[in-house]
Scaffold this motif. Structure first.
Motif, short mmCIF file in Angstrom:
data_model
loop_
_atom_site.label_atom_id
_atom_site.label_comp_id
_atom_site.label_asym_id
_atom_site.label_seq_id
_atom_site.Cartn_x
_atom_site.Cartn_y
_atom_site.Cartn_z
N TYR A 35 -42.32 -13.12 -5.74
CA TYR A 35 -41.76 -12.90 -6.77
C TYR A 35 -42.08 -11.03 -6.88
CZ TYR A 35 -43.15 -16.95 -9.43
OH TYR A 35 -43.20 -18.62 -10.61
N MET A 41 -36.59 -7.13 -16.10
CA MET A 41 -35.68 -7.84 -15.37
C MET A 41 -36.71 -8.79 -15.52
SD MET A 41 -32.51 -7.25 -13.84
CE MET A 41 -32.10 -8.46 -13.46
N GLY A 42 -37.90 -8.97 -15.62
CA GLY A 42 -39.32 -10.02 -15.68
C GLY A 42 -39.17 -10.48 -14.02
N LEU A 43 -39.74 -11.16 -13.81
CA LEU A 43 -40.53 -11.73 -13.11
C LEU A 43 -38.81 -13.00 -12.49
CD1 LEU A 43 -43.09 -11.37 -14.27
CD2 LEU A 43 -44.36 -12.34 -11.95
N SER A 98 -44.92 -26.95 -11.37
CA SER A 98 -45.69 -26.12 -12.36
C SER A 98 -45.36 -26.51 -13.44
CB SER A 98 -44.09 -24.91 -13.16
OG SER A 98 -43.40 -25.75 -12.71
N PHE A 107 -52.13 -15.56 -10.87
CA PHE A 107 -51.40 -15.26 -9.52
C PHE A 107 -52.46 -13.66 -9.16
CE2 PHE A 107 -46.37 -14.83 -10.53
CZ PHE A 107 -47.16 -15.75 -11.64
N TYR B 32 -39.98 -27.93 -20.13
CA TYR B 32 -41.16 -26.91 -20.10
C TYR B 32 -41.59 -25.93 -19.98
CZ TYR B 32 -46.31 -27.13 -18.62
OH TYR B 32 -47.74 -27.00 -18.64
N TYR B 36 -47.11 -16.46 -20.59
CA TYR B 36 -48.35 -15.48 -19.47
C TYR B 36 -48.66 -14.29 -19.88
CZ TYR B 36 -48.43 -18.85 -15.66
OH TYR B 36 -48.88 -19.43 -14.19
N LYS B 38 -49.76 -10.36 -19.69
CA LYS B 38 -50.76 -9.49 -18.34
C LYS B 38 -50.89 -8.68 -18.94
CE LYS B 38 -48.11 -7.30 -14.28
NZ LYS B 38 -48.82 -5.63 -14.87
N PRO B 44 -50.23 -11.77 -13.33
CA PRO B 44 -49.81 -12.61 -15.09
C PRO B 44 -50.85 -13.65 -15.13
CG PRO B 44 -47.65 -11.95 -14.25
CD PRO B 44 -48.58 -11.48 -13.19
N PHE B 46 -52.25 -17.22 -16.75
CA PHE B 46 -51.70 -18.19 -17.73
C PHE B 46 -51.87 -18.18 -19.00
CE2 PHE B 46 -50.12 -22.22 -18.63
CZ PHE B 46 -50.52 -22.95 -18.95
N SER B 49 -49.32 -23.73 -22.63
CA SER B 49 -47.75 -24.84 -22.26
C SER B 49 -47.60 -25.28 -22.98
CB SER B 49 -47.87 -24.62 -20.95
OG SER B 49 -48.47 -26.35 -20.70
N PHE B 89 -44.74 -12.44 -21.32
CA PHE B 89 -44.12 -12.93 -20.67
C PHE B 89 -43.76 -14.42 -20.75
CE2 PHE B 89 -42.83 -9.82 -18.00
CZ PHE B 89 -43.53 -9.06 -17.74
N SER B 93 -39.35 -24.42 -17.42
CA SER B 93 -38.41 -25.67 -15.74
C SER B 93 -37.96 -25.98 -16.49
CB SER B 93 -40.17 -25.29 -14.89
OG SER B 93 -40.76 -25.91 -15.79
N LYS B 101 -39.09 -24.46 -10.38
CA LYS B 101 -39.10 -23.24 -10.51
C LYS B 101 -39.70 -22.77 -12.18
CE LYS B 101 -35.57 -22.68 -8.15
NZ LYS B 101 -35.36 -24.44 -7.11
N LEU B 102 -40.23 -21.88 -12.02
CA LEU B 102 -40.47 -20.96 -13.44
C LEU B 102 -38.71 -19.37 -13.81
CD1 LEU B 102 -43.85 -20.17 -13.45
CD2 LEU B 102 -42.45 -22.78 -15.06
N PHE B 104 -38.29 -16.59 -15.55
CA PHE B 104 -39.22 -16.51 -16.44
C PHE B 104 -38.23 -15.17 -17.48
CE2 PHE B 104 -43.64 -15.78 -15.31
CZ PHE B 104 -44.10 -16.68 -14.15
N GLY B 105 -39.15 -14.57 -18.68
CA GLY B 105 -38.35 -13.61 -19.33
C GLY B 105 -38.48 -11.99 -18.96
N THR B 106 -38.61 -11.49 -20.02
CA THR B 106 -38.32 -9.58 -19.66
C THR B 106 -39.44 -9.27 -20.22
OG1 THR B 106 -36.76 -8.54 -21.19
CG2 THR B 106 -35.48 -9.42 -18.86
#
Lengths: 116, 114
Positions: A35, A41-43, A98, A107, B32, B36, B38, B44, B46, B49, B89, B93, B101-102, B104-106
């Protein structure tokens, strides 16, 4: 317990130079991801791999290449670095997809890359 | 086009009170969702969920709520502690349609005030 290790942690490159970022995981995970994180922008997913010898494109693959020759390693290459590739790069790994709630992505601590 | 949105870049909460972090999504295929956490100079980690078959999932002080009709999820932290100060975050998915694939938000920076 190392988990996901990224090398190097910091790097400064000049435009046009090439380099490889290394990601190593010791959890025997099948899936690995690269990533980039940019302000606001996030990841965003660059490339990913669902097993040794496989790679696939993510959301922002242009300008990057990857290789997964060994299960534990996932390499991200920049063939000709551009200032737009200045970012923090994170590698992640997971045992499965995921959506497996007990197998989330783990990560690394990131590589901060600056392209001048 | 940002498919997962965290409209609050930052949030400050008194220690001991409830922290509520919000996340909206636009892709109706997402089913789903993850949160996360960070810390600076770290990757990040987990947190919790939820799948779309549920509307709530709890893990200790952390609870995630999902409102599918509103395409909205929230993370509640009760009680908030100084160690909760971090960037959070949300991610989504669509495994039912084969997209693992995930997205992500900002992120929202949470600051817990002692």
């Amino acid at each position: 317990n190392a988990g996901v290790t990224q090398t190097p942690k910091f790097r400064v490159l000049k435009t046009g130079q090439s380099m490889t970022l290394l990601c190593a995981q010791d959890m025997n995970h099948e899936y690995m991801y690269w990533y980039r994180q940019d302000p606001g922008m996030g990841l965003r997913l660059i490339h990913y791999s669902v097993g040794e010898g496989t790679t696939a494109k993510g959301e922002v693959p242009d300008g990057y290449n990857v290789s997964r020759l060994k299960k534990q390693n996932f390499l991200l290459g920049l063939e000709s670095a551009a200032p737009s590739q200045t970012s923090v790069y994170f590698c992640a790994s997971s045992f499965g997809p995921s959506s497996y709630s007990n197998q989330p992505q783990h990560f690394g601590d990131g590589t901060r890359l600056s392209i001048l | 086009d940002q498919q997962v949105k965290q409209n609050s870049p930052s949030l400050s909460v008194q220690e001991g009170r409830i922290s509520i972090l919000n996340c909206d999504y636009t892709n109706s295929m997402f089913d789903y969702f993850l949160w996360y956490k960070k810390y600076p100079a770290e990757g990040p980690t987990f947190l919790i969920s939820i799948s779309s078959i549920k509307d709530k999932n709890e893990d200790g002080r952390f609870t995630v709520f999902l409102n599918k009709s509103a395409k909205h999820l929230s993370l509640h932290i009760v009680p908030s502690q100084p160690g909760d100060s971090a960037v959070y975050f949300c991610a989504a998915s669509a495994p039912r349609v084969g997209n693992e694939k995930l997205t992500f938000g900002t992120g929202t920076r949470l600051t817990i005030i002692p």
